[in-house]
Design a protein around this motif. Sequence first.
Motif, mmCIF file in Angstrom:
data_model
loop_
_atom_site.group_PDB
_atom_site.id
_atom_site.type_symbol
_atom_site.label_atom_id
_atom_site.label_comp_id
_atom_site.label_asym_id
_atom_site.label_seq_id
_atom_site.Cartn_x
_atom_site.Cartn_y
_atom_site.Cartn_z
ATOM 1 N N CYS A 287 28.728 -12.176 -29.882
ATOM 2 C CA CYS A 287 27.944 -11.689 -30.963
ATOM 3 C C CYS A 287 26.300 -11.624 -30.172
ATOM 4 O O CYS A 287 25.792 -10.662 -30.396
ATOM 5 C CB CYS A 287 28.031 -12.365 -32.221
ATOM 6 N N GLU A 288 25.940 -12.924 -29.612
ATOM 7 C CA GLU A 288 24.799 -13.035 -28.919
ATOM 8 C C GLU A 288 24.601 -11.980 -27.784
ATOM 9 O O GLU A 288 23.457 -11.459 -27.471
ATOM 10 C CB GLU A 288 24.474 -14.525 -28.436
ATOM 11 N N ASP A 289 25.931 -11.725 -27.085
ATOM 12 C CA ASP A 289 25.679 -10.966 -26.102
ATOM 13 C C ASP A 289 25.526 -9.551 -26.476
ATOM 14 O O ASP A 289 24.847 -8.504 -25.764
ATOM 15 C CB ASP A 289 27.053 -10.929 -24.956
ATOM 16 N N GLU A 290 26.084 -9.079 -27.577
ATOM 17 C CA GLU A 290 26.093 -7.951 -28.007
ATOM 18 C C GLU A 290 24.515 -7.619 -28.461
ATOM 19 O O GLU A 290 24.254 -6.458 -28.422
ATOM 20 C CB GLU A 290 26.996 -7.612 -29.312
ATOM 21 N N VAL A 291 24.063 -8.472 -29.163
ATOM 22 C CA VAL A 291 22.546 -8.191 -29.879
ATOM 23 C C VAL A 291 21.762 -8.169 -28.573
ATOM 24 O O VAL A 291 20.849 -7.037 -28.446
ATOM 25 C CB VAL A 291 22.119 -9.561 -30.579
ATOM 26 N N THR A 292 21.815 -8.807 -27.363
ATOM 27 C CA THR A 292 21.227 -8.626 -26.198
ATOM 28 C C THR A 292 21.500 -7.181 -25.501
ATOM 29 O O THR A 292 19.984 -6.500 -25.324
ATOM 30 C CB THR A 292 21.378 -9.518 -25.250
ATOM 31 N N ALA A 293 22.453 -6.648 -25.795
ATOM 32 C CA ALA A 293 22.752 -5.260 -25.141
ATOM 33 C C ALA A 293 22.180 -4.220 -26.349
ATOM 34 O O ALA A 293 21.423 -3.306 -25.596
ATOM 35 C CB ALA A 293 24.270 -5.258 -25.018
ATOM 36 N N LEU A 294 22.121 -4.592 -27.414
ATOM 37 C CA LEU A 294 21.840 -3.697 -28.398
ATOM 38 C C LEU A 294 20.109 -3.373 -28.204
ATOM 39 O O LEU A 294 19.561 -2.361 -28.368
ATOM 40 C CB LEU A 294 21.855 -3.994 -29.913
ATOM 41 N N GLU A 295 19.552 -4.536 -27.934
ATOM 42 C CA GLU A 295 18.089 -4.680 -27.750
ATOM 43 C C GLU A 295 17.413 -3.997 -26.546
ATOM 44 O O GLU A 295 16.531 -3.357 -26.754
ATOM 45 C CB GLU A 295 17.429 -6.275 -27.815
#
Length: 491
Positions: free
Chosen positions: A391-399
């Motif tokens: 989930c943390e990696d996905e948030v970084t990708a979204l940002e």
Amino acid sequence: MSGKKNKPSKATQPAPGKKSSGKRGIVKNGNAGANATEDKPVPQRSTIFGDWTGKTPVSLLHEHCQKSNWEKPEFEIKKQKDNYIGQVTLSQRNKKTAQMQTVVFTTPSEFHLPTSMEAKHLAATYALHRVKSHMPLHRVLPPQHRDYWRQFDALKTAANAWQYEPDPFTAHAPINAPKKNRSLPSKEHAASAVPMPTMQARMDQVKVREPEMDEKMRKYWQSLPSVQMGSENRELAERVIKKSKIAYQPLPRKHSKEERKQLTDELVRMGFRAAHADEALDYSVDKTAALDWLCLHVPEDDLPANFMLANYNPTMTTISHTVQSLGRDWLIKRMSAIGYPESICIEALSLANEDESKAIEMLQWRLTHGNEELPTVDPETIDQEELTQLCEDEVTALESIYEASRFQKETDKTGRQVYSIFFDVQTNPEKKKHREKLMIQVIIPKDSYYPFSLPLFTIECEGLPSYLKLAFIKGLVEEAEKNLGMPFIYM
């Protein structure tokens, strides 16, 4: 021969002692009086058709009505001074509505005849011509009526060809597109080789649309009393009408391209979507019928503002609320804003023990899979640390994909992770320059096993009706199911 009667001979006299069986000199046999009848002429029956031995126009019309499953034609003869004009009424019982449809054919006024019988047969010929003008039926008519048939042919033109349909009960006049006014060039325009456009000329080219109703009439219309039905009664009435086989059957005769385009443009100018207007014309003869169909079938939140009362509230009640009931009503309204019907939201909230996330999950699954059982994830097969890292990696990708103004991440009061992605979209194809803000929210509940389970999807957009929101949500769920087991929000 002399005027004296001959005396009977002895051979003809009766024997003595026997009485005569009849008058003297009369022979009783089958040929008695034969000579007397041979001299009398047989009277000939005179008819209005002369020596015509074929079928009459009235008989032909009766046969055609019988073959077409129509009712028996009814004739009405009207006297005009010293002449007569005939009129025929054809009838047919509609199998769907059980109502009697009638069409009246009146012989043109220039075809008046001296007798009522002649007028009746001419009316039958005219009725046959109106429904059989495409066939050489005149060949079986009496000679004089063949001439009438040719005269009726001269009355048929391209403008009134719709009146000569074989089925007169479905014939209706075409809707002609308005002709553009072509103005002749002025003398100044003709004198100048290349006229320069002026400001006034450009102003004249701007089309000002006049209001359909003046302000005084609009206020009067709004002041009229109205009767409003409760939501349950109204939904019941709408369901009955929609399921009825009597109302809104497909038209037997489709509109022409010009008719369809003109009617669609008029309905679109009123605020309806082109797709809805086009579908309505499959069941509607004219604009009035199309408006009835649209107001019944188009969802309320997608109706134009002019077709909905601004203060209409079918669920208005006078019940006093408590803190708990107000909170529940707020949850129901928030779930209804997603696009789900309010009655279904109430049911789902009750089944989920007032848990909003579980209720939305239930509605989302039912939207995509109907009554199938909601799947569950075995927590023993899930590594919680790996889940958090994904989930943390996905948030970084979204940002990194979206700008700060288009992506937001927050945690609400219940501990849910809410990802909001903003778009600038065109919600109505008929309004190409008008764009609105659309927000897709991806909600991950606190106890969710995303990406091994589905998140919750919501869409917020003022100009988007509920059924389109639900269609988008269904598409998002179907796409997410293809990528279960890996982060897919950024995809």
